[in-house]
Motif scaffolding. Structure first.
Motif, PDB file in Angstrom:
ATOM      1  N   ALA A   1      53.805  98.076  11.305  1.00 19.13           N
ATOM      2  CA  ALA A   1      53.455  97.902  12.721  1.00 19.13           C
ATOM      3  C   ALA A   1      54.695  97.686  13.588  1.00 19.13           C
ATOM      4  CB  ALA A   1      52.501  96.727  12.884  1.00 19.13           C
ATOM      5  N   CYS A   2      55.679  96.934  13.068  1.00 17.97           N
ATOM      6  CA  CYS A   2      56.803  96.513  13.903  1.00 17.97           C
ATOM      7  C   CYS A   2      58.084  97.317  13.689  1.00 17.97           C
ATOM      8  CB  CYS A   2      57.099  95.036  13.657  1.00 17.97           C
ATOM      9  SG  CYS A   2      55.767  93.923  14.135  1.00 17.97           S
ATOM     10  N   LYS A   3      58.146  98.069  12.621  1.00 19.05           N
ATOM     11  CA  LYS A   3      59.357  98.826  12.290  1.00 19.05           C
ATOM     12  C   LYS A   3      59.705  99.927  13.284  1.00 19.05           C
ATOM     13  CE  LYS A   3      60.731 102.289   8.869  1.00 19.05           C
ATOM     14  NZ  LYS A   3      60.284 102.992   7.650  1.00 19.05           N
ATOM     15  N   PRO A   4      58.761 100.712  13.787  1.00 19.70           N
ATOM     16  CA  PRO A   4      59.118 101.873  14.608  1.00 19.70           C
ATOM     17  C   PRO A   4      60.007 101.518  15.798  1.00 19.70           C
ATOM     18  CG  PRO A   4      56.807 101.997  13.998  1.00 19.70           C
ATOM     19  CD  PRO A   4      57.290 100.650  13.550  1.00 19.70           C
ATOM     20  N   GLY A   5      61.083 102.261  15.947  1.00 15.01           N
ATOM     21  CA  GLY A   5      61.982 102.062  17.076  1.00 15.01           C
ATOM     22  C   GLY A   5      62.998 100.961  16.907  1.00 15.01           C
ATOM     23  N   GLY A   6      62.981 100.263  15.778  1.00 15.27           N
ATOM     24  CA  GLY A   6      63.929  99.175  15.548  1.00 15.27           C
ATOM     25  C   GLY A   6      63.517  97.909  16.277  1.00 15.27           C
ATOM     26  N   GLY A   7      64.474  96.992  16.425  1.00 12.56           N
ATOM     27  CA  GLY A   7      64.179  95.729  17.094  1.00 12.56           C
ATOM     28  C   GLY A   7      63.175  94.887  16.346  1.00 12.56           C
ATOM     29  N   PHE A   8      63.291  94.843  15.018  1.00 10.51           N
ATOM     30  CA  PHE A   8      62.352  94.059  14.208  1.00 10.51           C
ATOM     31  C   PHE A   8      63.066  93.458  13.009  1.00 10.51           C
ATOM     32  CE2 PHE A   8      59.285  94.151  10.532  1.00 10.51           C
ATOM     33  CZ  PHE A   8      58.671  92.952  10.851  1.00 10.51           C
ATOM     34  N   ILE A   9      62.795  92.180  12.765  1.00 13.24           N
ATOM     35  CA  ILE A   9      63.295  91.455  11.606  1.00 13.24           C
ATOM     36  C   ILE A   9      62.103  90.794  10.934  1.00 13.24           C
ATOM     37  CG2 ILE A   9      64.805  89.588  10.807  1.00 13.24           C
ATOM     38  CD1 ILE A   9      66.357  90.025  13.524  1.00 13.24           C
ATOM     39  N   LEU A  10      61.963  90.969   9.647  1.00 13.65           N
ATOM     40  CA  LEU A  10      60.841  90.385   8.912  1.00 13.65           C
ATOM     41  C   LEU A  10      61.179  88.967   8.477  1.00 13.65           C
ATOM     42  CD1 LEU A  10      58.007  90.983   7.704  1.00 13.65           C
ATOM     43  CD2 LEU A  10      59.182  91.651   5.584  1.00 13.65           C
ATOM     44  N   THR A  11      60.229  88.076   8.691  1.00 17.58           N
ATOM     45  CA  THR A  11      60.362  86.700   8.212  1.00 17.58           C
ATOM     46  C   THR A  11      58.969  86.100   8.105  1.00 17.58           C
ATOM     47  OG1 THR A  11      61.557  84.604   8.504  1.00 17.58           O
ATOM     48  CG2 THR A  11      60.582  85.563  10.472  1.00 17.58           C
ATOM     49  N   MET A  12      58.900  84.807   7.849  1.00 16.58           N
ATOM     50  CA  MET A  12      57.638  84.095   7.843  1.00 16.58           C
ATOM     51  C   MET A  12      57.290  83.697   9.282  1.00 16.58           C
ATOM     52  SD  MET A  12      59.683  83.657   5.156  1.00 16.58           S
ATOM     53  CE  MET A  12      59.741  83.540   3.367  1.00 16.58           C
ATOM     54  N   GLY A  13      56.010  83.539   9.541  1.00 19.05           N
ATOM     55  CA  GLY A  13      55.572  83.133  10.867  1.00 19.05           C
ATOM     56  C   GLY A  13      55.791  81.664  11.138  1.00 19.05           C
ATOM     57  N   SER A  14      56.136  80.916  10.099  1.00 19.18           N
ATOM     58  CA  SER A  14      56.453  79.500  10.226  1.00 19.18           C
ATOM     59  C   SER A  14      57.249  79.120   8.993  1.00 19.18           C
ATOM     60  CB  SER A  14      55.171  78.662  10.336  1.00 19.18           C
ATOM     61  OG  SER A  14      55.488  77.304  10.574  1.00 19.18           O
ATOM     62  N   GLY A  15      57.673  77.871   8.909  1.00 21.39           N
ATOM     63  CA  GLY A  15      58.488  77.449   7.783  1.00 21.39           C
ATOM     64  C   GLY A  15      57.768  77.603   6.455  1.00 21.39           C
ATOM     65  N   THR A  16      58.487  78.042   5.446  1.00 24.09           N
ATOM     66  CA  THR A  16      57.930  78.254   4.112  1.00 24.09           C
ATOM     67  C   THR A  16      57.455  76.923   3.530  1.00 24.09           C
ATOM     68  OG1 THR A  16      59.438  80.105   3.795  1.00 24.09           O
ATOM     69  CG2 THR A  16      58.443  79.156   1.811  1.00 24.09           C
ATOM     70  N   GLY A  17      56.286  76.943   2.900  1.00 30.14           N
ATOM     71  CA  GLY A  17      55.686  75.727   2.368  1.00 30.14           C
ATOM     72  C   GLY A  17      56.267  75.304   1.037  1.00 30.14           C
ATOM     73  N   ARG A  18      56.293  74.005   0.808  1.00 29.85           N
ATOM     74  CA  ARG A  18      56.692  73.474  -0.497  1.00 29.85           C
ATOM     75  C   ARG A  18      55.828  74.089  -1.584  1.00 29.85           C
ATOM     76  NH1 ARG A  18      59.302  68.337  -0.179  1.00 29.85           N
ATOM     77  NH2 ARG A  18      58.396  67.713  -2.164  1.00 29.85           N
ATOM     78  N   GLY A  19      56.436  74.413  -2.699  1.00 37.79           N
ATOM     79  CA  GLY A  19      55.699  74.988  -3.813  1.00 37.79           C
ATOM     80  C   GLY A  19      55.582  76.495  -3.784  1.00 37.79           C
ATOM     81  N   THR A  20      56.124  77.137  -2.768  1.00 38.93           N
ATOM     82  CA  THR A  20      56.073  78.600  -2.706  1.00 38.93           C
ATOM     83  C   THR A  20      56.898  79.190  -3.844  1.00 38.93           C
ATOM     84  OG1 THR A  20      55.818  78.595  -0.306  1.00 38.93           O
ATOM     85  CG2 THR A  20      56.635  80.626  -1.308  1.00 38.93           C
ATOM     86  N   PRO A  21      56.312  80.056  -4.670  1.00 40.91           N
ATOM     87  CA  PRO A  21      57.064  80.620  -5.799  1.00 40.91           C
ATOM     88  C   PRO A  21      58.208  81.517  -5.321  1.00 40.91           C
ATOM     89  CG  PRO A  21      54.684  80.916  -6.089  1.00 40.91           C
ATOM     90  CD  PRO A  21      54.896  80.474  -4.680  1.00 40.91           C
ATOM     91  N   SER A  22      59.341  81.388  -5.968  1.00 37.43           N
ATOM     92  CA  SER A  22      60.472  82.255  -5.632  1.00 37.43           C
ATOM     93  C   SER A  22      60.119  83.724  -5.809  1.00 37.43           C
ATOM     94  CB  SER A  22      61.678  81.897  -6.512  1.00 37.43           C
ATOM     95  OG  SER A  22      62.126  80.585  -6.254  1.00 37.43           O
TER      96      SER A  22
END
Length: 348
Positions: free
Chosen positions: A309-330
């Motif tokens: 959805a966000c890739k076309p045309g550039g101007g996009f960086i993928l990340t989490m929508g909020s801070g990663t939770g404790r216990g999240t598997p690597s």
């Protein structure tokens, strides 16, 4: 890749910058969270352990000052509380204050007031002791800064209920509090520049804007955020808000940031449609959904539609929508790297 995308360009591949703060970092490093926040060496070693696990990824916000939400409101008189097993909290010290008490508030001195001096000492320690390779490779500390936003400072100091009532009953009081909060941000960021040098990027985290209406945002938050982003317009400015901001998409880009980190409740395709030609989008995998509880295959499937959805045309960086939770598997964070490799390449 980050800088190219942040400036609305098209890199060879969508950048992935994991969004992690002390809540996850301390758990990942095997440190009790209460020991992480105020001890210089413990904080740095924990952040380095995370970076060393993903040496080719720019971590967001990265190796940085990280005092959660307490340093800024503490400088105005708030009491910071550091629980043993949770992130630091601030008492809303102005919740029952009379108007004249708030009217008498003045911006703090970052070198003298509240926890800011300790936070700035932390900044200096991190800069002096962080391996130079990470500073050079990812731009941490030397020319990067972070601060919570003026709406967060105001609501944490006044309390959400009192602040919300003030919007209707005492708008002039809100404007004064927001003015003081804005100057607090600006002074704190300049104090960070005195240590690390002129910014090339900085972060403003203002989650409370998601709780106000578009009209109230335009009157009480927008002009103050604009002051901050205008003050540091020579750097890449990132606005973070992980509360729902779909109702603000028609006005949020007017803030003047270069990058908008939006929360998991916002539809990525809608954000791209509304503001994707004006600001770089930074988002927005749900950290408490499949990232925390699912399999790597689930995570890859979750990341794919956001990338597409966000890739076309550039101007996009993928990340989490909020801070990663404790216990999240690597392995689930690794799965996002795999998703970017599969679906995030730009054809040249």
């Amino acid at each position: 890749r980050f800088e190219t995308a942040a400036r609305m360009g098209t890199p060879d591949q969508v950048p992935f910058c994991p969004f992690v703060t002390g809540h996850f970092v301390s758990w990942f490093a095997g440190v009790e969270e209460g020991d992480y926040w105020q001890a210089f060496d413990t904080k740095l070693n924990a952040q380095l352990k995370l970076q060393e696990r993903w040496p080719d990824l720019l971590i967001y916000p990265g190796i940085y000052i990280d005092y959660s939400v307490v340093a800024e409101p503490s400088s105005l008189g708030g009491e910071a509380i550091f629980p043993r097993n949770a992130s630091p909290q601030i008492e809303p010290f102005l919740a029952a204050a009379k108007p004249e008490v708030i009217e008498a508030l003045e911006p703090p001195d970052p070198r003298k007031d509240g926890l800011m001096p300790h936070a700035l000492e932390t900044f200096q320690y991190l800069l002096d002791n962080c391996p130079k390779k990470w500073i050079d490779k990812f731009g941490y500390l030397a020319g990067s800064g972070a601060c919570i936003g003026p709406t967060d400072i105001a609501t944490l100091s006044r309390g959400y209920e009192s602040f919300s009532m003030d919007l209707y009953k005492r708008p002039e009081l809100v404007h004064h509090l927001m003015d003081v909060a804005t100057e607090t941000c600006i002074r704190y960021l300049h104090a960070q520049e005195e240590i690390g040098g002129r910014f090339h990027r900085y972060l403003i985290a203002d989650d409370a804007i998601g709780f106000v209406s578009p009209a109230h945002f335009v009157e009480f938050s927008l002009p103050y955020l604009q002051r901050i982003f205008n003050e540091f317009d020579y750097a890449i400015g990132i606005l973070h808000c992980d509360t729902p901001t779909t109702h603000l998409l028609d006005v949020i880009a007017d803030v003047g940031m270069q990058v908008f980190n939006f929360g998991p409740d916002v539809d990525a395709a809608l954000a791209k449609e509304k503001i994707g030609e004006r600001v770089c989008l930074l988002g927005n995998i749900n950290p408490l959904g499949v990232l925390l509880n699912g399999t790597p295959e689930d995570v890859e499937a979750d990341a794919k539609p956001i990338i597409e959805a966000c890739k076309p045309g550039g101007g996009f960086i993928l990340t989490m929508g909020s801070g990663t939770g404790r216990g999240t598997p690597s392995e689930n964070i690794d799965a996002i790297c795999s998703a970017v490799a599969k679906y995030g390449n730009y054809e040249k």
